[in-house]
Design an enzyme around this catalytic site. Sequence first.
Site, PDB file in Angstrom:
ATOM      1  N   LYS A   1       0.822  -1.216   0.000  1.00  0.00           N
ATOM      2  CA  LYS A   1       0.000   0.000   0.000  1.00  0.00           C
ATOM      3  C   LYS A   1       0.855   1.265   0.000  1.00  0.00           C
ATOM      4  CE  LYS A   1      -2.248  -1.169   3.768  1.00  0.00           C
ATOM      5  NZ  LYS A   1      -1.896  -2.573   3.961  1.00  0.00           N
ATOM      6  N   THR A   2       1.823   1.304   0.901  1.00  0.00           N
ATOM      7  CA  THR A   2       2.616   2.528   1.050  1.00  0.00           C
ATOM      8  C   THR A   2       3.385   2.833  -0.228  1.00  0.00           C
ATOM      9  OG1 THR A   2       2.829   2.256   3.440  1.00  0.00           O
ATOM     10  CG2 THR A   2       4.485   3.610   2.362  1.00  0.00           C
TER      11      THR A   2
ATOM     12  N   GLU B   1      -3.623   5.953   1.562  1.00  0.00           N
ATOM     13  CA  GLU B   1      -3.413   4.552   1.914  1.00  0.00           C
ATOM     14  C   GLU B   1      -4.608   4.103   2.739  1.00  0.00           C
ATOM     15  OE1 GLU B   1      -0.063   2.010   4.394  1.00  0.00           O
ATOM     16  OE2 GLU B   1       0.535   3.804   3.292  1.00  0.00           O
TER      17      GLU B   1
END
Length: 460
Positions: free
Chosen positions: A117-118, A161
């Site tokens: 995600k990051t 996110e």
Amino acid sequence: MPTAMDRPHFIGIGGAGMSGIAKILAQRGAKVAGSDARDSATAEALRALGVTVHIGHDAAHLAPDATCVVVSSAIRADNPELARATGLGIPVVHRSDALASLMDGLRPIAVAGTHGKTTTTSMLAVTLATLGLDPSYAIGGDLDAPGTNALHGGGDIFVAEADESDRSFHKYTPEVAIVLNVELDHHANYASMDEIYESFEIFAGKVVPGGTLVISADQPGAVELTKRVRDLGELKVVTYGESEDADLRIHKITARGLTSEVTVLLDGKLLTFTVSVPGRHYANNAVAALAAGIALGIPSRNLAGALKSYTGVKRRLQLKGEAAGVQVIDSYAHHPTEMTADLEAMRSAAGESRILVLFQPHLFSRTQELGKEMGEALALADSSVVLDIYPAREDPIPGITSALIIDAARAAGADVRAVADKDAAPAVIAGMARPGDLVVTMGAGDVTDLGPLILAELSK
């Protein structure tokens, strides 16, 4: 009449998710305050924006005129500031609700998945900024450039996110949602894959009518989720990956040292671009970002050219320095899939160099469920040192220790040793290293702090 976010107080303001929201609110003109367990570079960055940051948790830190108290799922009910807020009748707002409010009136992109995600959120933020679209963003890690995890931009796009760990990603209504992968994790909150699928189905259902879900065509959990959400109202589903039936198909990934060259097949034509970080895992994240940008109506060639601007996120294969011919790299990987991806990426870039890992398991519950797989992932390194479990928000679970990982690693043929004393670990792994090696600090806890100490030991 003040709004809830005029004078917010954040409990745990130094956390990656909390600090990002606090920064954006401060940039928007709110009078922001908060507390954290210890001082940090993040706290200093917040103070530079005019945020009041208290160290330690004390009821006295909460100003009686605070318009709300923002908490994450990690904040326990007996926190003194939370108890004072309840006593004063100050509204308590979950981090996800605060983030959702920041997206009101904008075009949100929400990036979800068990891992990646990051990186993907960061790739999008940097790419859109490079194209002059001035996006707002809230990310779970600091970008190498411009070195922050959040920004209030002047454009109409908000990249966020989306955290599935506590189901908080159900609060968002994105125009574009990305699902990178769906795996069993966060075992304190999810008892089975069925619960995970149900949670991601709810997230997909939150996409605005006519919006787009970008989802992997390769990862088994994502493939199963695609089957479950294909008929969700007006949702447009766009798949990406190396599978023949992917809507945006990866034709080829070519490793070029610490970068990758990626070729995708889009509308019958080949499009090639460079990703400035190594490994197939990151190349796939870049293609997900490309697909999301296309879903927003941005020309694919513009996106492909701008993706090269992304140079990484702190703690995601971040080079901390070099001493005595040894490079020290920091990796946030803490789930076996992430560990495998990062070690394979380093292996492809390292050539004949040895890879030595200093691994710190994160959470007792994760170790209980995935300790065997963590150990098997460590077998990809030449040698490893394993620390005690970093508890984070959890209490110990009887019988669950790093020995689960070490035993599994040895059974997989790995050279691994235990070091219970974290302070002794830098000297241990520095003593194992020789010129040309790569030393990796790996885990989501405070193992990241050991990189500079390893470099100091190597310099002796």
